[in-house]
Every structure is written in structure tokens, then in C-alpha cells.
Design a protein around this motif. Structure first.
Motif, PDB file in Angstrom:
ATOM      1  N   ASN A 148       1.202  -1.104   0.157  1.00  0.00           N
ATOM      2  CA  ASN A 148       0.000  -0.046   0.392  1.00  0.00           C
ATOM      3  C   ASN A 148       0.975   1.424   0.292  1.00  0.00           C
ATOM      4  OD1 ASN A 148       0.351   0.468   2.793  1.00  0.00           O
ATOM      5  ND2 ASN A 148      -0.861  -0.891   3.291  1.00  0.00           N
ATOM      6  N   GLU A 149       0.321   2.412  -0.311  1.00  0.00           N
ATOM      7  CA  GLU A 149       0.996   3.949  -0.481  1.00  0.00           C
ATOM      8  C   GLU A 149       0.963   4.744   0.618  1.00  0.00           C
ATOM      9  OE1 GLU A 149       0.333   4.884  -4.285  1.00  0.00           O
ATOM     10  OE2 GLU A 149       0.580   2.392  -5.281  1.00  0.00           O
ATOM     11  N   ASN A 150       0.565   4.072   2.331  1.00  0.00           N
ATOM     12  CA  ASN A 150      -0.395   5.137   2.434  1.00  0.00           C
ATOM     13  C   ASN A 150       0.286   6.286   3.249  1.00  0.00           C
ATOM     14  OD1 ASN A 150      -1.676   2.214   2.630  1.00  0.00           O
ATOM     15  ND2 ASN A 150      -2.818   3.197   5.303  1.00  0.00           N
ATOM     16  N   GLY A 151       1.585   5.912   2.717  1.00  0.00           N
ATOM     17  CA  GLY A 151       2.445   7.547   3.584  1.00  0.00           C
ATOM     18  C   GLY A 151       2.905   8.105   1.922  1.00  0.00           C
ATOM     19  N   LYS A 152       1.983   8.287   1.631  1.00  0.00           N
ATOM     20  CA  LYS A 152       1.750   9.212   0.354  1.00  0.00           C
ATOM     21  C   LYS A 152       0.416   9.673   0.468  1.00  0.00           C
ATOM     22  CE  LYS A 152       4.241   7.282  -3.461  1.00  0.00           C
ATOM     23  NZ  LYS A 152       4.674   6.227  -4.846  1.00  0.00           N
ATOM     24  N   TRP A 153      -0.086   9.677   1.543  1.00  0.00           N
ATOM     25  CA  TRP A 153      -1.216  10.200   1.769  1.00  0.00           C
ATOM     26  C   TRP A 153      -1.837  10.802   3.305  1.00  0.00           C
ATOM     27  CZ3 TRP A 153      -5.708   9.417  -1.400  1.00  0.00           C
ATOM     28  CH2 TRP A 153      -5.249   8.829  -2.811  1.00  0.00           C
ATOM     29  N   THR A 154      -2.458  11.636   3.211  1.00  0.00           N
ATOM     30  CA  THR A 154      -2.757  12.051   4.865  1.00  0.00           C
ATOM     31  C   THR A 154      -4.822  12.092   4.673  1.00  0.00           C
ATOM     32  OG1 THR A 154      -3.383  14.441   4.033  1.00  0.00           O
ATOM     33  CG2 THR A 154      -1.678  14.132   4.504  1.00  0.00           C
ATOM     34  N   PHE A 155      -4.383  11.786   6.406  1.00  0.00           N
ATOM     35  CA  PHE A 155      -6.047  11.006   6.566  1.00  0.00           C
ATOM     36  C   PHE A 155      -6.358  12.126   8.236  1.00  0.00           C
ATOM     37  CE2 PHE A 155      -3.188   7.419   5.256  1.00  0.00           C
ATOM     38  CZ  PHE A 155      -4.302   7.337   4.839  1.00  0.00           C
ATOM     39  N   SER A 156      -7.893  12.233   7.887  1.00  0.00           N
ATOM     40  CA  SER A 156      -8.348  12.765   9.293  1.00  0.00           C
ATOM     41  C   SER A 156      -9.508  12.162   9.079  1.00  0.00           C
ATOM     42  CB  SER A 156      -8.930  14.625   9.120  1.00  0.00           C
ATOM     43  OG  SER A 156      -9.567  14.547   7.583  1.00  0.00           O
ATOM     44  N   GLU A 157     -10.095  12.927  10.109  1.00  0.00           N
ATOM     45  CA  GLU A 157     -11.807  11.408  10.448  1.00  0.00           C
ATOM     46  C   GLU A 157     -12.189  12.645  11.879  1.00  0.00           C
ATOM     47  OE1 GLU A 157     -11.282   8.340  13.128  1.00  0.00           O
ATOM     48  OE2 GLU A 157      -9.595   7.998  12.684  1.00  0.00           O
ATOM     49  N   ASN A 158     -13.714  11.896  11.326  1.00  0.00           N
ATOM     50  CA  ASN A 158     -14.502  12.834  12.336  1.00  0.00           C
ATOM     51  C   ASN A 158     -15.367  11.284  12.982  1.00  0.00           C
ATOM     52  OD1 ASN A 158     -16.781  11.942  10.171  1.00  0.00           O
ATOM     53  ND2 ASN A 158     -16.609  14.745   9.831  1.00  0.00           N
ATOM     54  N   ALA A 159     -17.057  12.324  12.848  1.00  0.00           N
ATOM     55  CA  ALA A 159     -17.360  10.595  13.574  1.00  0.00           C
ATOM     56  C   ALA A 159     -18.230   9.760  12.542  1.00  0.00           C
ATOM     57  CB  ALA A 159     -18.789  11.356  14.418  1.00  0.00           C
ATOM     58  N   GLY A 160     -18.616   9.921  11.468  1.00  0.00           N
ATOM     59  CA  GLY A 160     -18.996   9.671  10.448  1.00  0.00           C
ATOM     60  C   GLY A 160     -18.241   9.146   9.362  1.00  0.00           C
ATOM     61  N   PHE A 161     -17.017   9.911   9.071  1.00  0.00           N
ATOM     62  CA  PHE A 161     -16.073   9.468   8.377  1.00  0.00           C
ATOM     63  C   PHE A 161     -14.681   9.576   8.476  1.00  0.00           C
ATOM     64  CE2 PHE A 161     -19.910  11.376   6.044  1.00  0.00           C
ATOM     65  CZ  PHE A 161     -20.635  10.465   5.410  1.00  0.00           C
ATOM     66  N   ILE A 162     -13.851   8.592   7.573  1.00  0.00           N
ATOM     67  CA  ILE A 162     -12.344   8.551   7.256  1.00  0.00           C
ATOM     68  C   ILE A 162     -12.334   9.327   6.328  1.00  0.00           C
ATOM     69  CG2 ILE A 162     -10.128   7.414   7.424  1.00  0.00           C
ATOM     70  CD1 ILE A 162     -11.493   5.097   9.284  1.00  0.00           C
ATOM     71  N   THR A 163     -10.829  10.907   6.264  1.00  0.00           N
ATOM     72  CA  THR A 163     -11.117  10.775   4.820  1.00  0.00           C
ATOM     73  C   THR A 163      -9.538  11.242   4.454  1.00  0.00           C
ATOM     74  OG1 THR A 163     -12.867  12.436   5.419  1.00  0.00           O
ATOM     75  CG2 THR A 163     -11.234  12.891   3.647  1.00  0.00           C
ATOM     76  N   ALA A 164      -9.252  10.402   3.327  1.00  0.00           N
ATOM     77  CA  ALA A 164      -7.945  10.666   2.409  1.00  0.00           C
ATOM     78  C   ALA A 164      -7.862  11.364   1.715  1.00  0.00           C
ATOM     79  CB  ALA A 164      -7.662   8.906   2.399  1.00  0.00           C
ATOM     80  N   THR A 165      -6.131  11.976   1.374  1.00  0.00           N
ATOM     81  CA  THR A 165      -5.978  12.646   0.691  1.00  0.00           C
ATOM     82  C   THR A 165      -4.656  12.860   0.164  1.00  0.00           C
ATOM     83  OG1 THR A 165      -7.688  14.782   1.716  1.00  0.00           O
ATOM     84  CG2 THR A 165      -5.796  15.498  -0.113  1.00  0.00           C
ATOM     85  N   SER A 166      -4.191  12.210  -1.377  1.00  0.00           N
ATOM     86  CA  SER A 166      -3.378  12.285  -1.981  1.00  0.00           C
ATOM     87  C   SER A 166      -1.961  13.421  -1.715  1.00  0.00           C
ATOM     88  CB  SER A 166      -3.748  11.735  -3.241  1.00  0.00           C
ATOM     89  OG  SER A 166      -3.938  12.950  -3.901  1.00  0.00           O
ATOM     90  N   SER A 167      -0.732  13.138  -1.751  1.00  0.00           N
ATOM     91  CA  SER A 167       0.125  14.062  -1.423  1.00  0.00           C
ATOM     92  C   SER A 167       0.874  14.076  -2.833  1.00  0.00           C
ATOM     93  CB  SER A 167       1.138  13.566  -0.561  1.00  0.00           C
ATOM     94  OG  SER A 167       1.010  12.889  -0.576  1.00  0.00           O
ATOM     95  N   GLU A 168       0.604  12.826  -3.736  1.00  0.00           N
ATOM     96  CA  GLU A 168       1.181  12.977  -5.404  1.00  0.00           C
ATOM     97  C   GLU A 168       0.019  12.267  -6.124  1.00  0.00           C
ATOM     98  OE1 GLU A 168       3.646  10.236  -5.554  1.00  0.00           O
ATOM     99  OE2 GLU A 168       5.877  11.239  -3.733  1.00  0.00           O
ATOM    100  N   PRO A 169      -0.111  12.316  -7.749  1.00  0.00           N
ATOM    101  CA  PRO A 169      -1.322  12.781  -7.885  1.00  0.00           C
ATOM    102  C   PRO A 169      -1.105  11.747  -8.906  1.00  0.00           C
ATOM    103  CG  PRO A 169       0.884  13.780  -9.923  1.00  0.00           C
ATOM    104  CD  PRO A 169       1.045  13.481  -8.580  1.00  0.00           C
ATOM    105  N   ILE A 170      -2.323  10.672  -9.547  1.00  0.00           N
ATOM    106  CA  ILE A 170      -2.217   8.849  -9.781  1.00  0.00           C
ATOM    107  C   ILE A 170      -1.997   9.384 -11.588  1.00  0.00           C
ATOM    108  CG2 ILE A 170      -3.542   7.317 -10.443  1.00  0.00           C
ATOM    109  CD1 ILE A 170      -5.820   8.792  -8.130  1.00  0.00           C
TER     110      ILE A 170
END
Length: 437
Positions: free
Chosen positions: A363-385
Motif C-alpha cells: 500500500n501507499e499510505n505514506g503518500k496520503w494524509t488522513f483525518s476523521e470525524n464521527a461519520g467518516f475517514i477522509t484520505a487525501t493524496s499528496s501525489e497525483p495518480i
């Protein structure tokens, strides 16, 4: 005072006339076995008596009419220059060096029918060659060559044909040569070719000869834009007075010019156009423009997990796979959300590693940043696909303590519309059901 003004006006008009480019007329006051003034060979002919080498003239007088009577002469004159064979020539005067000129002519190929057994019928001529030459010994510098073909001995309709060609002089005079084309292996006698030059035979083309200046020759349209303006994006000069800027999809300005200058991907050619004289600055444009289009990225997703039924105390890895499927790399961060099911806990590492799904999946988790709240986990890329590429992000899901058997809930994966420059939201949602036993 009135006489002085009239004299000044006369001199001014005379200067203008002298300054205009001129070529000898192909007409005269009456027919004769002689060339018009300014031409070295040919015969002054009319619609009824059109001459050749030996008939219908005997001496200087016509003996019998040609057949048929020819159509009206395009210039409105009563006579024209009849040509039988060889080359005739005349001088074009008062030219401006480096100025492009448009040369317009009318020609006709006429068969001569004989009523005398001693003279066979004369067939249609194959064609006529025009050449404009720089003056000098041997006229060895050709400025322009133009060929006018006739249909053939049995096909040519008896009608005047108009043609146009262009030339650019290197001196203030040029030599026009007109050559009759006859098939070398044909024993037929040939009829007359009529040449008619009107008062506007040689006119300047103010479109000039220089290529249209471009400040750029290529451009890529980036999604979500769909077009680019040919003038504002590419034109890099001032339109000459009396001309128009035209664009075509071919380098020879054939067909119609573009009416809408906001264009998509394609190849385009720019021209200056002189509407008054119907001429362009170049026969083949060198002002070439290439426009390409970069598609919008389209990202869709899947979820891979080895099993979806969970016993008490069981947890498993799963991965979210993001695929670019439209042949265009993403632009800007890609964001997706995972909905949190109430009976399960979802966690994630923040460094890249291996997820256990039917074996080891990087997996490439090191290229993504994560945040969350009560309803969702949000992942955002730091590099393009990349175009047609893939990104894999690892998670772990566990059954919560105290959750009874028989529960079914959904893990939803949603790619946020517009993220990464993608516009298609119809394939941005996937649902995977997990259950307890």
C-alpha cells in the motif's frame, strides 16, 4: 486658376495611371494576320474569324468564318489574341519589387472546321502554359509557372475559361510568356487558342507574401476547458490594412475558412486575405498551429477484502484501490471518504507497508494524509495518480466487542467529486457489505 487646377488634376491622374502595373492589350481595332501591339506573335481574331497560321487568313484578309461562332469575349472587347503554336510574349510594366500580384486571364480552345479539302479540320489544343520571368538574358529566372489544361480533342466545350495565378517580381518589369501545348505524338492539326486579358489582368495583392506572425505555435487545452481562441492565443502581429485574418484546417486555404475561432484539438493554418482582389498572402501557409486536448481525469474505486463475515474478535485488512480510467493524470489532490459502520472499527497506518489480502499487497499510505470525524475517514493524496494508473491505500476493519451476530452493515467508499481534476461523479461510489456471525 481653373485651368491650373485642371492641369494639376490631369497630371495627378496621369501619374496614377503611369504608376499602375500594365500589360499590352490582347485586342485591337480590327482583325488581321498580325499580333496586337506589344506581343511578338499571334493573330488579332474575333468571334467569327479566329486566325491560325494559314487560315482563315490569306494574306492579311479573312477568307471564310470559323465554325462555330465563339461566345462573347469576357473583357467586352471585339477582338482577342489568337494563338496557333509556339510561344508569344509581352512585358508587364510598372511593377513594385517584392509586391505580390494576381494575374487573371481568359482562354478558349476552338476547333477550326475546314470546308476546303486541301485543309484538314483542326482539333482542340491540349493546353496552354503561362510563365512569368525576371527580365534579363534568356529570361532564365522564372517567377511563376501556371498550366491551363483543356479537356481534349473531342471533349472541350467551346467556352471561355478563366484562370488565376500569382507572382512576385524581382524587378519593375517582368516577361510574360504564353506557350501552346500540343501532343508530340499527335499528327492532328490544331485549332486556335484565344487569349483575352482584361483591364484588371494584373492587380496587386495587398495581403503580401509574409507569413502570419505567431506568438505561439502549439497549445494544450486543459480540462475542464474545451476550446482555445486562435487569435488571442496565437496571433502575434497587426493585421495589415485592407486585409483579413483567416484560419483554415488545411495549408492550401481550400474550402471555407473557420467561422468560429474558438476551437478544439486540431491543426490550423493562418492567412492574410485580400477580399478586394480575392488573394492570400501564401499559397501554402507556414503559419501552422497545433492544438491538443488533455482529458479530464476520471477516478473510480474498488474495495478488496479477503472475507466479509466477521466472528467475535476478528479483524482483517482491506485496501481501497483508486484507478484513473480516462487516460489523463490527476491534477491536484485526490480525496475520498470512508463511511464508518456502527458495528465495526476502521483503522489505518500513516506509513506505507503491506496489507494482508490473499497474500501481501503493498500500500501507499505514506503518500496520503488522513483525518476523521464521527461519520467518516477522509484520505487525501499528496501525489497525483498517473494516467491509467492506480493508487492502493490500506485499512483494517474489526468487529466491535458486544456486537451481536447477524448484523450487516455497509462500508461506503466515495471519491469526492472534482478532486484531482475529475468531473465524472457517476462512478465515485462503491459499497461493500460486512456482517457478523
Amino acid at each position: 486658376m481653373k485651368r491650373i487646377l485642371l492641369l494639376v488634376l490631369f497630371i495627378s491622374v496621369l501619374k496614377i495611371e503611369l504608376a499602375a502595373q500594365t500589360i499590352p492589350k490582347t485586342s485591337g481595332q480590327s482583325i488581321c494576320k498580325c499580333a496586337p501591339a506589344g506581343w511578338n506573335t499571334g493573330y488579332l481574331s474575333n468571334r467569327t474569324y479566329y486566325g491560325s497560321l494559314d487560315k482563315p487568313f490569306v494574306g492579311l484578309l479573312p477568307t471564310f468564318p470559323g465554325t462555330p461562332v465563339l461566345p462573347p469575349i469576357p473583357s467586352g472587347e471585339s477582338t482577342f489574341l489568337g494563338l496557333y503554336s509556339g510561344i508569344t510574349q509581352a512585358t508587364i510594366s510598372n511593377l513594385v519589387i517584392g509586391q505580390k500580384y494576381k494575374f487573371t486571364y481568359s482562354v478558349i480552345s476552338a476547333m477550326i472546321e475546314s470546308f476546303n479539302p486541301d485543309y484538314p479540320n483542326r482539333n482542340f489544343t491540349g493546353g496552354i502554359n503561362f510563365s512569368v520571368n525576371n527580365p534579363g538574358i534568356g529570361f532564365n529566372e522564372v517567377l511563376a509557372v501556371h498550366k491551363h489544361d483543356f479537356a481534349g480533342p473531342d471533349e472541350e466545350p467551346i467556352e471561355w475559361r478563366t484562370g488565376v495565378f500569382e507572382f512576385t517580381p524581382k524587378a519593375t518589369t517582368a516577361i510574360l510568356q504564353v506557350e501552346i501545348i500540343q501532343e508530340a505524338d499527335d499528327d492532328n492539326e490544331y485549332g486556335v487558342v484565344g487569349l483575352d486579358l482584361g483591364p484588371n489582368t494584373v492587380v496587386p495583392c495587398i495581403a503580401g507574401t509574409q507569413a502570419v506572425p505567431l506568438k505561439a505555435t502549439s497549445h494544450e487545452i486543459l480540462c475542464p476547458e474545451t476550446s482555445v481562441n486562435l487569435v488571442s492565443q496565437f496571433f502575434g502581429g497587426l493585421i495589415p490594412s485592407g486585409t483579413e485574418l483567416k484560419f483554415f484546417t488545411n495549408p492550401n486555404h481550400t474550402g471555407l475558412p473557420l467561422s468560429n475561432l474558438n476551437v478544439g484539438a486540431g491543426t490550423y493554418y493562418a492567412f492574410y486575405y485580400d477580399a478586394a482582389n480575392n488573394c492570400y498572402n501564401q499559397d501554402v501557409s507556414t503559419a501552422k498551429i497545433d492544438v491538443t486536448y488533455k482529458n479530464c481525469a476520471d477516478v473510480t474505486q474498488t474495495l478488496d477484502i479477503s472475507a466479509a463475515n466477521f466472528s467475535l474478535g476478528v479483524s482483517r485488512d482491506f485496501v481501497v484501490n483508486l484507478y484513473e480510467i480516462n487516460g489523463s493524470g490527476t491534477a491536484g489532490p485526490v480525496t475520498f471518504k470512508i463511511g464508518k459502520p456502527g458495528g465495526f472499527t476502521i483503522t489505518y497506518p500513516t506509513v506505507s507497508g503491506v496489507s494482508k489480502i490473499f497474500g501481501d499487497v503493498p500500500n501507499e499510505n505514506g503518500k496520503w494524509t488522513f483525518s476523521e470525524n464521527a461519520g467518516f475517514i477522509t484520505a487525501t493524496s499528496s501525489e497525483p495518480i498517473p494516467a491509467n494508473g492506480q493508487a492502493t491505500i490500506g485499512f483494517r476493519v474489526a468487529r466491535k466487542a458486544g456486537i451481536a451476530a447477524g448484523l450487516s452493515q455497509n462500508i461506503t467508499i466515495t471519491v469526492v467529486g472534482g478532486s484531482g481534476g475529475e468531473l465524472n461523479t457517476e462512478n465515485n461510489l462503491s459499497i461493500t457489505t460486512v456482517s457478523t456471525n
